[in-house]
Design an enzyme around this catalytic site. Structure first.
Site, mmCIF file in Angstrom:
data_model
loop_
_atom_site.group_PDB
_atom_site.id
_atom_site.type_symbol
_atom_site.label_atom_id
_atom_site.label_comp_id
_atom_site.label_asym_id
_atom_site.label_seq_id
_atom_site.Cartn_x
_atom_site.Cartn_y
_atom_site.Cartn_z
ATOM 1 N N CYS A 148 27.386 -18.393 -9.359
ATOM 2 C CA CYS A 148 26.474 -17.940 -10.410
ATOM 3 C C CYS A 148 26.451 -16.416 -10.367
ATOM 4 C CB CYS A 148 25.087 -18.570 -10.282
ATOM 5 S SG CYS A 148 24.150 -18.107 -8.831
ATOM 6 N N CYS B 87 26.249 -20.857 -14.492
ATOM 7 C CA CYS B 87 25.725 -20.048 -15.596
ATOM 8 C C CYS B 87 26.902 -19.503 -16.395
ATOM 9 C CB CYS B 87 24.846 -18.903 -15.076
ATOM 10 S SG CYS B 87 25.727 -17.627 -14.160
ATOM 11 N N CYS C 47 34.252 -15.198 -13.908
ATOM 12 C CA CYS C 47 34.922 -15.702 -12.709
ATOM 13 C C CYS C 47 36.399 -15.343 -12.766
ATOM 14 C CB CYS C 47 34.760 -17.216 -12.612
ATOM 15 S SG CYS C 47 35.575 -17.926 -11.169
#
Length: 142
Positions: free
Chosen positions: A8, A80, A87
Site C-alpha cells: 500500500c 490501494c 508498484c
C-alpha cells in the site's frame, strides 16, 4: 518457499494488517511481507485493532518495497490504487491481485469513530485474506 507481498502507499495500516492475517493463516509454506511506496511508520490504531482479534503486529515495521523480494514473489497484492499504479513492474510469472480498500488513517472524528474505520477495514482484509488462503489451498490440491 512461496512468497507473498502486500503493498500500500505508506505501509502503515492496510498492508500491515494483511501481513498480520496472512502470517497467521498461511502457515509455514509461505514467506509473508508487506511494504509501501513510502514509509509512514506502523499506525498504532492498526496495531490496536489487530490485537483485538488476536494478531500481534507490534514487532512489524514500515518498509519500502524491496525490488529483489518483489521479483521473487509468487503473489503481490496491492491494497490501494496508489500502490497498484506506482508498484514497480514485476515478471509476468508473478500473480497480482488488487483489493481497493479505503485508508483508515484518513478517518476523522473521535477516537471511537476512527477506531470504527480501522475495524471495518481490518474485517474486510481478514475476509479477503481468508478467501485467498482457501483459494491457494484449493489450487495446491489440484
Amino acid at each position: 518457499m512461496k512468497q507473498i507481498y502486500f503493498l500500500c502507499t505508506g505501509n502503515s495500516c492496510r498492508s500491515q494488517m494483511a501481513e498480520g492475517f496472512a502470517r497467521q493463516l498461511l502457515g509455514t509454506g509461505w514467506q509473508v511481507a508487506s511494504a509501501g511506496i513510502e514509509t509512514h511508520g506502523v499506525n498504532p490504531l492498526a496495531v490496536q485493532v489487530m490485537q483485538e482479534v488476536g494478531v500481534d503486529m507490534s514487532a512489524q515495521t514500515s518498509k519500502l518495497i524491496d525490488s529483489n523480494y518483489l521479483n521473487r514473489c509468487n503473489l503481490v497484492v496491492t491494497l490501494c490504487g496508489d500502490a497498484r499504479d506506482r508498484c514497480p513492474v514485476t515478471p509476468s510469472r508473478v500473480r497480482r491481485l488488487h483489493w481497493p480498500l479505503p485508508d483508515p488513517a484518513q478517518a476523522t472524528g473521535t477516537t471511537a469513530e476512527r477506531l470504527a474505520a480501522f475495524r471495518t477495514v481490518r474485517d474486510q482484509i481478514k475476509q479477503n485474506v481468508t478467501a485467498l488462503v482457501r483459494e491457494l489451498g484449493d489450487a495446491a490440491c489440484q
